[in-house]
Design an enzyme around this catalytic site. Structure first.
Site, PDB file in Angstrom:
ATOM      1  N   HIS A 756       0.954  -1.167  -0.006  1.00 21.14           N
ATOM      2  CA  HIS A 756       0.039   0.153   0.122  1.00 21.14           C
ATOM      3  C   HIS A 756       0.820   1.297   0.040  1.00 21.14           C
ATOM      4  O   HIS A 756       1.582   1.381   1.030  1.00 21.14           O
ATOM      5  CB  HIS A 756      -0.984  -0.031   1.207  1.00 21.14           C
ATOM      6  CG  HIS A 756      -1.691  -0.865   1.269  1.00 21.14           C
ATOM      7  ND1 HIS A 756      -2.097  -1.736   2.425  1.00 21.14           N
ATOM      8  CD2 HIS A 756      -2.806  -1.865   0.421  1.00 21.14           C
ATOM      9  CE1 HIS A 756      -3.231  -2.418   2.169  1.00 21.14           C
ATOM     10  NE2 HIS A 756      -3.498  -2.562   0.805  1.00 21.14           N
ATOM     11  N   GLU A 759       1.257   3.653   2.912  1.00 20.09           N
ATOM     12  CA  GLU A 759       1.550   3.316   4.109  1.00 20.09           C
ATOM     13  C   GLU A 759       3.274   3.377   4.457  1.00 20.09           C
ATOM     14  O   GLU A 759       3.967   2.508   4.743  1.00 20.09           O
ATOM     15  CB  GLU A 759       1.499   1.953   4.322  1.00 20.09           C
ATOM     16  CG  GLU A 759      -0.179   1.769   4.579  1.00 20.09           C
ATOM     17  CD  GLU A 759      -0.780   0.185   4.836  1.00 20.09           C
ATOM     18  OE1 GLU A 759       0.180  -0.671   4.532  1.00 20.09           O
ATOM     19  OE2 GLU A 759      -1.833   0.027   4.722  1.00 20.09           O
ATOM     20  N   HIS A 854       3.092  -3.150   7.303  1.00 19.59           N
ATOM     21  CA  HIS A 854       2.041  -2.468   6.782  1.00 19.59           C
ATOM     22  C   HIS A 854       1.757  -1.540   7.689  1.00 19.59           C
ATOM     23  O   HIS A 854       2.567  -1.330   8.990  1.00 19.59           O
ATOM     24  CB  HIS A 854       0.626  -3.307   6.863  1.00 19.59           C
ATOM     25  CG  HIS A 854       0.162  -4.139   5.612  1.00 19.59           C
ATOM     26  ND1 HIS A 854      -0.325  -3.832   4.530  1.00 19.59           N
ATOM     27  CD2 HIS A 854       0.760  -5.171   4.931  1.00 19.59           C
ATOM     28  CE1 HIS A 854      -0.497  -4.478   3.613  1.00 19.59           C
ATOM     29  NE2 HIS A 854       0.350  -5.382   3.861  1.00 19.59           N
ATOM     30  N   GLU A 939       1.513  -4.933  11.652  1.00 20.79           N
ATOM     31  CA  GLU A 939       0.980  -3.490  11.317  1.00 20.79           C
ATOM     32  C   GLU A 939       1.546  -2.466  12.302  1.00 20.79           C
ATOM     33  O   GLU A 939       1.695  -2.836  13.442  1.00 20.79           O
ATOM     34  CB  GLU A 939      -0.705  -3.402  11.743  1.00 20.79           C
ATOM     35  CG  GLU A 939      -1.370  -4.428  10.771  1.00 20.79           C
ATOM     36  CD  GLU A 939      -1.916  -3.703   9.471  1.00 20.79           C
ATOM     37  OE1 GLU A 939      -1.410  -2.575   9.189  1.00 20.79           O
ATOM     38  OE2 GLU A 939      -2.425  -4.476   8.713  1.00 20.79           O
TER      39      GLU A 939
END
Length: 1028
Positions: A756, A759, A854, A939
């Protein structure tokens, strides 16, 4: 009593008693009180009352007792319970209940206030029925309700009758769920009345019940409109090679086609940020949950896959027996800088040699000894950090002075003209083929002059290398200039910054300011000062100057609302009509010590960490030239809320419309006439990555071996190249069969990031991992010598370059594509990543770890998502049951290690559930199709920590930070992440991989012995960690 038919008995008694010739109120009054209490517990009370005709009886009793206060009050209590059901409420409305209530509710008076309150509450309950609301609108009662509210508000100066005022506002709120109700409200000057009555009372906590409802009514009735954009699609379009252009951009209709919104969101100043996870999305099909690794591809295709992991099949005879006198040549795919001017090369060589001396002089102190102790980790920070000025001749006014006292550069002129932009480099030209261009001459001389006047030293960064790499960076947009922070570099702050403490009522203040635009437009400028859709827009006087035409930039439009307030719209992902979250733009022409308000008005997510202490980031060019080149958290009066913009039905084709949200923040710039960059998070661009990979970080900072390690080309994308990094020693020590077999059984680690593009925190974690792996830390040396790494630091480089948030430049969500069937021309990086893992030498191998880095916008801390059949079935309460299912439970080991090791990591936020909507994500595909039990998504929060990770060290001094209350603390709890903390997380992740192997039953004695000799020298650090 209810279960035994008590409600029916009481209702029947009410009907029988009321229908006598002379009702006995000695029986009726206690009976009505009892019914009012029982009705609160009986969910079918209204229906029962309707069937037994108790509604009509109670209404008749109320009409007969309009002048008898006590009897009327008891009837109203019963009607309030009956009206709690929408069906019975509608029936009461048909039978004339609302007309009766309007007779009972007078203008302000101090008499019969208990009856007035009860009547207003019954009316509010009745108006939950849309048929009742329509009846009130059609009979013109909206203006009457507004007059009642205005009269009670103006006379109740002591705030003694807040429940009555609140009930009247609730009536207006329910009416405003209808478009006809909103139109009647606007026609009766309702916006002006409520706006004037609400102003000035926002800080009074005693008025909270009234203020909250009034603000909800104002937000509901604010006229809805489409976004002020030409199209819903991105301002940029990329026609993929060999494909016809997609459908034309969808034009935003100006027609007022907005229907009923339904219930508006509650206006809460401190909503809980912890949302309960839904179980409906959990996968319960055991066949889909079971890992089914297997090689079902053609043999020829499998041989192509082996080429991605030659160390698992190569004999290494040539590599291990080099001919004396021959130089070792790097792989043809290795990435190298093009030939540069002698000036640049000389500077580069000097920087590399000085870096090498610093590395040799650095003591071999293991990061392991500092895990979770609160002591500062080892970071390659410049001696001339953000808090010092490395240039001894820099003056406070920003003028560089040579030793003779002569000014050599005017900083004000530099900032006004963007001197670094003057033909410095052209990163790309627009077009489907994305050709790169050659910068004009004089670039090196201009940069050299700038660096001589304002020298800088950022570790692993060189402006000349950056410019050389920028030549090869291609973009869809016409990026002519590099961003100054990328060119100059970034030094992390010395300590984390506290979470921003939110001022009570600030969201309501901002919403009222937005409403004031509609009602008092005299000071509204409403002038477009920047637009990608109108590129010829000139720079107006007395306003800020905006730009986003640089790598990873994202700002589509800027509208000056008032003198110091701007509405901003960010661009959707290219070839998309959604994914608006990442922003990164440049602004200049500001005044010092003047608050500027920025409103980004086209966000899509319903909540954000900006409501819970997160701040945007800012980079000041003037600060950088004065020796403080740092991205810093900035902004105050920050909040995130739903606005009045809606997606037009002409765009959606009649499907439910998208709501938009506003992020608003204020900034007071430190310098007049500065150039500042504002971003959602700390940017990390593709060119910055390629610059880092070139600067001998991965090829010369580790002792060279006969087998070349470092970075090489994974694949070519539509816009450029995607690198593959292997910082480990890629061949056995000796060519013997024993060493070769031992080499091939090394733990295999595949790490990816930045699928992504928005990010960027994932890239900072990756940067920390890479720098640790090539450092002189004893743990890093063990990892290089005993593990095999395959690292893809940027899976979506094209999206990163062009400022996307989620997708590639073809509009593909690369973490939602089918890995097995994706094609090289649509998702080349995913195709090549699949080849690395889909290898016959790796299938069912237990020593594999896959992790995809992420960023998370809704939660704090760092945590992982993994995959577990048993936990998923248990959470979903599946009939299959978990005892019959067996699985490898080692998936929890690494998160537990990181929870003990890394300051920012928290096990409590980890989840190992497999959702249907995540079936095509990397972690699920690798777990299910390759049989990798330890397959994770890690994350990292965009915001920071809300759980204290650093344990207080009483023996040694620990760094002290200040939390949001200004108190000194040794904990990261309540602190925002900086790049230093994110890089530290990357280093700790690598250290966790080492401990994972040392804890495993398959760990070799040689590795244990070597680890003990290298790591236990520092206070028994290894023993301490292995005992945890």
């Amino acid at each position: 009593m209810i279960s035994k038919g008590g409600s029916e008995a009481l209702l029947q008694t009410l009907v029988d008693t009321a229908r006598t010739a002379s009702p006995d109120y000695g029986i009726l009054l206690p009976l009505l009180r009892l019914l009012a209490k029982v009705g609160l517990r009986d969910k079918k009370f209204g229906q029962k009352a309707l069937e037994l005709e108790a509604l009509d009886v109670t209404l008749i009793l109320a009409r007969k007792n309009l002048s008898h206060s006590l009897n009327l009050l008891h009837c109203l209590w019963a009607l309030r319970v009956f009206a709690s059901s929408v069906t019975t409420g509608a029936m009461l409305g048909i039978n004339g209940a609302m007309e009766l209530l309007f007779e009972v509710i007078p203008p302000y008076t101090r008499k019969r206030t208990r009856i007035i309150r009860a009547a207003a509450e019954v009316l509010a309950a009745l108006l939950k029925s849309k048929s009742n609301s329509r009846r009130v609108v059609n009979r013109g009662y909206v203006a009457s309700l507004l007059r009642l509210h205005q009269d009670w508000h103006s006379h109740d100066t002591a705030n003694s009758y807040l429940p009555i005022r609140r009930a009247l506002l609730l009536c207006l709120k329910h009416i405003a769920t209808l478009q006809s109700g909103r139109e009647a409200f606007l026609a009766a000057q309702g916006m002006e009345i409520l706006f004037s009555s609400t102003q000035g009372f926002l800080e009074d906590r005693s008025l909270e019940p009234v203020t909250s409802v009034a603000l909800q009514v104002l937000r509901q009735c604010y006229p809805k409109s489409p976004l002020p954009l030409v199209t819903a699609s991105s301002a940029y379009a990329f026609p993929a090679p060999g494909h016809l252009p997609s459908e034309p951009p969808r034009v935003l209709a100006e027609a007022r086609d907005f229907e009923d919104d339904g219930d508006e969101e509650e206006d809460r100043d401190s909503d809980s940020e912890d949302a309960k996870e839904e179980d409906d999305d959990l996968e319960t099909d055991v066949n889909k949950l079971s890992a089914k690794p297997g090689l079902d591809r053609p043999e020829e295709e499998l041989r192509q896959y082996e080429a991605m992991c030659l160390e698992l099949s190569c004999s290494f005879e040539k590599d291990l027996e080099p001919t004396p006198g021959d130089d070792v040549h790097p792989d043809a795919n290795h990435l190298h800088i093009p030939t540069a001017a002698s000036l640049k090369q000389r500077r580069l060589d000097e920087d590399q040699s000085s870096r090498g001396r610093e590395r040799e002089a650095a003591p071999e102190t293991s990061l392991l000894s500092k895990a979770k102790t609160g002591r500062s980790p080892v970071h390659p920070v410049s001696k001339n950090g953000p808090g010092t000025n490395p240039h001894p001749h820099a003056q406070p006014n920003g003028l560089g002075v040579d030793p003779s006292g002569k000014e050599v550069l005017d900083l004000e002129t530099l900032l006004q003209e963007d001197a670094w932009d003057m033909g410095m480099t052209s990163c790309a030209r627009t077009g489907a083929s994305l050709p790169s261009s050659t910068p004009p001459g004089g670039t090196a001389d201009g940069i050299h002059e700038l660096l001589q006047t304002h020298p800088q030293h950022v570790p692993f960064h060189d402006p000349f290398v950056y410019l050389a790499k920028a030549r090869g960076t291609k973009s869809v947009a016409d990026f002519k200039t590099p961003a100054f922070p990328d060119l100059w570099g970034h030094c992390p702050s010395h300590s984390p910054e506290p979470l921003l403490e939110r001022k009570r009522g600030i969201q309501r203040v901002k919403i009222l300011e937005d409403i004031r635009r509609l009602l008092q437009p005299s000071d509204v400028i409403d002038k477009v000062v920047f637009s990608l859709d109108e590129p010829c827009q000139g720079t107006a006087p007395n306003c800020l100057w905006f730009s986003s035409k640089f790598e990873s930039g994202n700002l589509r439009k800027a509208i000056q609302v008032r003198e110091f307030e701007y509405d901003l719209l960010i661009n959707t992902d290219i070839n998309c009509t959604q994914y608006q979250q990442w922003f990164n733009f440049k602004v200049r022409g500001m005044r010092a010590a003047t608050p500027y308000r920025f409103n980004i008005i086209n966000y899509e997510k319903p909540n954000s960490q900006f409501n819970y202490g997160m701040q945007p980031t800012m980079y000041s060019v003037k600060e950088a030239l004065l020796g403080r080149p740092t991205w810093k958290r900035t902004g105050y009066e920050i909040c995130y809320y739903k606005n009045h913009y809606r997606e037009s039905m002409a765009v959606t084709g009649g499907t439910p419309r998208k709501c938009y949200y506003t992020l608003t923040f204020s900034i007071t710039f430190p310098h007049r006439g500065d150039v500042c960059y504002l971003a959602y998070h700390y940017p990390y661009t593709y060119t910055a990555l390629m610059t880092q990979l070139h600067l001998d970080l991965l090829e010369k900072s580790v002792t060279p071996s006969p087998c070349t390690s470092g970075s090489r080309l994974l694949c070519r994308t539509l816009g450029g190249k995607c690198p593959l990094v292997d910082p480990s020693r890629p061949c056995p020590r000796r060519p013997s069969p024993a060493h070769l077999e031992q080499f091939r059984q090394r733990p295999y680690q595949v790490i990816t990031a930045r699928v992504h593009p928005g990010e960027s925190n994932a890239s900072w974690v990756m940067k920390g991992a890479l720098e640790f792996l090539v450092s002189s830390d004893p743990g890093a040396r063990l990892l290089r010598e005993n593990f095999i790494f395959k690292i893809i630091p940027m899976l979506n480089p094209d999206g990163v370059v062009n400022g996307n948030y989620s997708c590639s430049i073809q509009g593909k969500h690369l973490n939602r594509v089918e890995w097995r069937i994706c094609f090289a021309h649509t998702a080349p990086t995913i195709t090549e990543a699949y080849k690395i893992l889909y290898n016959k030498s790796l299938i069912l191998r237990s020593s594999i770890v896959f992790c995809d880095f992420h960023g998370h916008s809704q939660k704090k801390n760092v945590f992982v998502y993994g995959c577990s059949i048993k936990e998923t079935l248990w959470q979903a309460e599946s009939a299959m049951g978990t005892p019959a299912v067996s699985e490898d439970v080692s998936y929890r080991t690494l998160p537990r290690i990181l929870d003990q090791l890394a300051p920012a990591f928290t096990m409590s936020s980890c989840s190992f559930l497999v959702e249907k909507s995540r079936a095509s994500t990397a972690r699920v595909v690798v777990w299910r199709e390759m049989g990798v039990a330890r397959s994770y998504t890690m994350e990292s929060s965009y915001c920071g920590c809300n759980q204290g990770p650093y344990q207080k060290d009483t023996e040694k001094a620990t760094p002290e930070f200040k939390n949001s209350k200004g108190e000194k603390t040794n904990n990261l709890e309540g602190l925002q992440f900086g790049t230093r903390e994110l890089e530290e997380m990357g280093a700790m992740f690598c250290l966790g991989l080492l401990l994972l192997e040392l804890k495993s039953a398959s760990c070799s004695r040689q590795l244990l012995a070597r680890a003990a000799s290298l790591l236990n020298a520092q206070d028994g650090a290894l023993d301490q960690q292995l005992r945890r």
